[in-house]
Design an enzyme around this catalytic site. Sequence first.
Site, mmCIF file in Angstrom:
data_model
loop_
_atom_site.group_PDB
_atom_site.id
_atom_site.type_symbol
_atom_site.label_atom_id
_atom_site.label_comp_id
_atom_site.label_asym_id
_atom_site.label_seq_id
_atom_site.Cartn_x
_atom_site.Cartn_y
_atom_site.Cartn_z
ATOM 1 N N CYS A 39 -3.831 -6.900 4.885
ATOM 2 C CA CYS A 39 -2.955 -7.345 3.800
ATOM 3 C C CYS A 39 -2.986 -8.861 3.821
ATOM 4 C CB CYS A 39 -1.533 -6.827 3.993
ATOM 5 S SG CYS A 39 -0.397 -7.413 2.715
ATOM 6 N N GLU A 90 -6.165 -6.182 -2.788
ATOM 7 C CA GLU A 90 -7.333 -5.918 -1.953
ATOM 8 C C GLU A 90 -8.576 -6.290 -2.760
ATOM 9 O OE1 GLU A 90 -7.116 -5.354 1.058
ATOM 10 O OE2 GLU A 90 -5.238 -4.300 1.445
#
Length: 234
Positions: A2, A102
Amino acid sequence: MCGRYTLFTPPEELETRFDATPTRPLSARYNCAPGQELPVVTNEADDEFRFLKWGLVPSWADSASVGNDRINARAETVREKRSFADAYEARRCLVPSDGFYEWVDRGGRKQPYRVAFEDDRPFAMAGLWERWTPSTKQTGLGDFGSGGPSREQEPLETFTVVTTEPNDLISELHHRMAVVLDPEEEETWLHGDPDEAAALLDTYPDDELAAYPVSTRVNSPANDGPELIERVEA
């Protein structure tokens, strides 16, 4: 991993959702990035949003720069790894978010995707936090090795996001994902014992999550605005 996330939920909604009051005004963020001071809820003050720097600096570190490599902590090793073990035992936190990014390799170019609940509701990612005190520096003549008064340095408070194996949706984008907590798990993450907390470090199901491509403008932390979360053609 993340490495970027969003937090644009209106402040009053965030305060109600987490039953916490900010220590400074909350503002919409569409590109939260490592190195920035961002709101978290710590186990030390679970009724406040405190602003900590993203990138955990262990209390024993020689330099704050080590935080650059500690924006994430792997759930599988968080209890054993020296950088995170103390924080896992005693300093856990909630990292509020309403989506994260992402990147997928598309023939040599990186295409960013945003992952969020379909209704964009806010949620908490499992985090750890630390307080690091820089070495005391001399002032005046002491700067030249002749003694003199010392100047206390302000402690630096930092955090990291815990990651785990991805669900089916996110596995198409990346091999890791943030640990997303159910609301009823948040109190245990903050105040439960280490074994109780460990039981929460699982993969969040993808039933209510969605992923869609967004502009490559999100690649630069200097860009921050609602246009970053608009769907684009991949």
